[in-house]
Design an enzyme around this catalytic site. Structure first.
Site, PDB file in Angstrom:
ATOM      1  N   CYS A  83       0.845  -1.201   0.000  1.00 37.25           N
ATOM      2  CA  CYS A  83       0.000   0.000   0.000  1.00 37.25           C
ATOM      3  C   CYS A  83       0.884   1.256   0.000  1.00 37.25           C
ATOM      4  O   CYS A  83       1.595   1.501  -0.950  1.00 37.25           O
ATOM      5  CB  CYS A  83      -0.996  -0.031   1.150  1.00 37.25           C
ATOM      6  SG  CYS A  83      -2.353   1.139   0.898  1.00 37.25           S
ATOM      7  N   HIS A 181      -3.838  -4.497   0.024  1.00 35.16           N
ATOM      8  CA  HIS A 181      -3.402  -5.051   1.323  1.00 35.16           C
ATOM      9  C   HIS A 181      -3.518  -6.577   1.285  1.00 35.16           C
ATOM     10  O   HIS A 181      -4.573  -7.117   1.630  1.00 35.16           O
ATOM     11  CB  HIS A 181      -4.293  -4.520   2.449  1.00 35.16           C
ATOM     12  CG  HIS A 181      -4.041  -3.098   2.787  1.00 35.16           C
ATOM     13  ND1 HIS A 181      -3.086  -2.697   3.686  1.00 35.16           N
ATOM     14  CD2 HIS A 181      -4.608  -1.960   2.332  1.00 35.16           C
ATOM     15  CE1 HIS A 181      -3.077  -1.384   3.785  1.00 35.16           C
ATOM     16  NE2 HIS A 181      -3.992  -0.900   2.975  1.00 35.16           N
ATOM     17  N   GLU A 183      -2.389  -8.592   3.367  1.00 32.65           N
ATOM     18  CA  GLU A 183      -2.615  -9.069   4.747  1.00 32.65           C
ATOM     19  C   GLU A 183      -4.072  -8.906   5.171  1.00 32.65           C
ATOM     20  O   GLU A 183      -4.480  -9.433   6.207  1.00 32.65           O
ATOM     21  CB  GLU A 183      -1.662  -8.346   5.709  1.00 32.65           C
ATOM     22  CG  GLU A 183      -2.064  -6.948   6.157  1.00 32.65           C
ATOM     23  CD  GLU A 183      -1.829  -5.853   5.113  1.00 32.65           C
ATOM     24  OE1 GLU A 183      -1.514  -6.165   3.950  1.00 32.65           O
ATOM     25  OE2 GLU A 183      -1.994  -4.662   5.470  1.00 32.65           O
TER      26      GLU A 183
END
Lengths: 203, 258
Positions: A83, A181, A183
Site C-alpha cells: 500500500c 493489502h 494481509e
C-alpha cells in the site's frame, strides 16, 4: 526456508501487527525493523504503510534508515512494499505537495482522478506471465488508496480496472510493491504473500 | 471491477458486543473479538466496529480492544468508530490494527480536527458516521446525539465533503437500527447532493432490501449488524443470495490453495 527472517519495517506509519500475523501464519519467522543494526540478519524486508506519503518519509528520515533500505535493495535482497509502502518505493509523490521517495522503482505517485478513491475489493490482472504472480491472476484483493503509482510499462507487474486501469503491482528485480493489502485480503492475500516471499527467497 | 461491499457490524457497549435496538435497548452478545473472528472466517468484505459509549464516557478510542482484535490474526479490513477526538488518536487506532477510522461526534464538536486526521492518514482512511431520521415535515435530517436534535443543513459537513476530507459516509437509520426489515428508504434523499459514496446501515436484514440498495450508484456498501449473529456462515448465506449483484462472491477459506 523456515530459517529465513522477514523484517517488517516499524516506522510509525503502518499496521505492523496485521502484517506480522500474516507472516507468522505462513510459517516464516519475523522481526520488527527500526534501526540500522536490525537489517543485518534479514533475508527479506517488508514495508507496510497506512497514511500519507510525506509523514511516512519524515518518519523514515527521523529513524535515519533510508540509506539502509537502499543498501538492502542493492545487495539483491527482496523487498516488498504494501500500500503506502509500495508508493514509498517511487521517486516522488505529489500527495500534500512534493516529496522525494526512496527511488527504488522509477515512478511518480499522483492522485487518482476519477473516481477519487479506490476503496474495496477488486480483481487483479497480471499483464505478462510471471513466475509466481500469475497464480493470483483474477483473485480479489482489498484496496484503500487515493493516490496511484505512475510508472513505465517495464515496471508494471499487475493492474486493476477502476475507470481506467490502475497500476497495482510494481516490480524491479528483487523489489515488489503491492498497492492493495494482501494481509487484509483473506485467503487470496495469504496465497499471494506466500508465493511472493517464497519466490524472492528462492531467487 | 470494483465490487460493492457487505460489511459486518459489531456494536460494542461497555466493552461487550451487544445487539442494539435503535441505540436505546441492548442485549449482550459476548466478546467483540469472537464476533469479529466469525465475520472474518465467513468472508465479510469489511468489519465495522462501532464502540458506542466511548464518546459519552470521554474514554477515547478503545485501543486495547483494537489490539486484542488485531492479535486474533484477522485478515478482513477493520473500520473503527468510537471516541476519536484527534489526529493523534486516529493514528493510534490505525497503528493498533484498524485500516480506517470513522468519525462521529467530532463532526459536531471540532470539524477542523477532521482535516488533521485526513492529513495524517490520507482521506481514504476517514469515514463519517451520519445518523439520519425524518423530521416532522417528512424530510431526512442528520441527528446530533450531543444535542439530541435534527439538523437540516450543516455547513461544516458540507465543507468537509466538498474539500474531500471524507471518503465515505455511513448513513444510519437510527430509528430502525436493529429492526428486521426496518430500513426506511425515504431517508435516501439525504444522499442526493452528496458527492461521496454512501454505506447504508440500520434495519437491513433481507436480501430484497440489500439488492435495492446495491443497485444504487451512490451506494458503495451495505452494513448488517444484529442479523449476522443468528446463524453460522451468515455472510456467505447473504452473498449466495446476492450473486446477481456487483458484490464479491462468497468466500470459503481453504488452506489447500497455499
Amino acid at each position: 526456508m523456515k530459517k529465513a527472517i522477514i523484517g517488517i519495517l516499524d516506522y510509525g506509519a503502518g499496521n505492523t501487527t496485521s502484517v506480522r500475523s500474516t507472516i507468522n501464519t505462513l510459517g516464516f519467522r519475523s522481526c520488527l525493523v527500526r534501526k540500522t543494526e536490525d537489517f543485518k540478519r534479514l533475508s527479506l524486508l517488508l514495508i507496510p504503510g497506512v497514511g500519507a506519503f510525506p509523514s511516512a518519509m519524515t518518519q523514515l528520515d527521523q529513524l535515519n534508515i533510508v540509506e539502509d533500505i537502499k543498501g538492502f535493495a542493492q545487495q539483491g535482497k527482496g523487498i516488498i512494499g504494501v500500500c503506502l509502502g509500495m508508493q514509498l518505493l517511487a521517486d516522488v509523490s505529489y500527495e500534500q505537495g512534493y516529496t522525494t521517495g526512496l527511488g527504488l522503482i522509477p515512478g511518480e505517485v499522483k492522485p487518482i482522478l476519477k473516481p477519487q478513491w479506490h476503496i474495496g475489493w477488486n480483481t487483479l490482472e497480471i499483464p505478462h506471465p510471471h513466475e509466481f504472480l500469475s497464480k493470483s491472476e483474477g483473485d480479489s484483493f482489498y484496496f484503500n488508496h487515493s493516490y496511484e503509482f505512475k510508472t513505465a510499462t517495464d515496471y508494471i507487474a499487475g493492474i486493476t480496472r477502476l475507470n481506467d486501469s490502475v497500476v497495482t503491482i510494481v516490480n524491479k528485480h528483487n523489489i515488489y510493491g503491492f498497492q492493495f493489502h494482501p494481509e487484509k485480503s483473506q485467503i487470496d492475500g495469504l496465497k499471494l504473500m506466500n508465493s511472493t516471499i517464497k519466490g524472492l527467497l528462492d531467487a | 471491477m470494483l465490487s460493492k461491499r457487505l460489511i459486518g457490524t459489531v456494536t460494542v457497549r461497555r466493552g461487550l458486543a451487544v445487539q442494539s435496538f435503535g441505540y436505546q435497548y441492548y442485549l449482550p452478545l459476548g466478546k467483540p473479538e469472537c464476533l469479529v473472528e466469525n465475520l472474518d472466517r465467513w468472508g465479510a468484505d469489511e468489519i465495522l466496529i462501532q464502540d458506542i459509549d466511548r464518546t459519552s464516557s470521554d474514554s477515547g478510542p478503545n485501543i486495547e480492544l483494537i489490539k486484542k482484535i488485531s492479535a486474533c490474526n484477522i485478515s478482513t479490513p477493520i473500520i473503527y468508530a468510537g471516541g476519536i477526538t484527534s489526529a493523534k488518536e486516529a493514528v493510534n487506532v490505525i497503528q493498533s490494527g484498524a485500516e480506517r477510522v470513522c468519525i462521529d461526534s467530532l463532526l459536531h464538536s471540532n470539524p477542523a480536527e477532521v482535516c488533521n486526521i485526513a492529513a495524517a492518514l490520507g482521506t481514504q482512511a476517514v469515514l463519517a458516521s451520519i445518523p439520519v431520521a425524518m423530521n416532522k415535515k417528512g424530510k431526512p435530517c442528520w441527528y446530533n446525539y450531543n444535542t439530541q436534535k435534527l439538523k437540516t443543513k450543516d455547513l461544516s459537513l458540507a465543507k468537509l465533503l466538498k474539500e474531500k476530507y471524507l471518503s465515505e459516509l455511513i448513513i444510519i437509520d437510527k430509528e430502525h437500527e436493529g429492526t428486521p426489515n426496518g430500513f426506511n428508504f425515504n431517508l435516501l434523499p439525504f444522499i442526493n447532493d452528496i458527492d461521496v459514496p454512501a454505506i447504508i446501515f440500520g434495519g437491513l436484514n433481507n436480501t430484497d432490501q440489500l439488492k435495492k440498495l446495491l443497485i444504487d450508484h451512490r451506494i458503495s456498501a451495505v452494513a448488517v449488524g444484529n442479523f449476522l449473529n443468528y446463524k453460522e456462515h451468515s455472510i456467505q448465506s447473504y452473498k449466495k443470495k446476492l450473486t446477481s449483484m456487483p458484490i464479491r462472491p462468497p468466500s470459503y477459506t481453504s488452506w489447500n490453495v497455499i
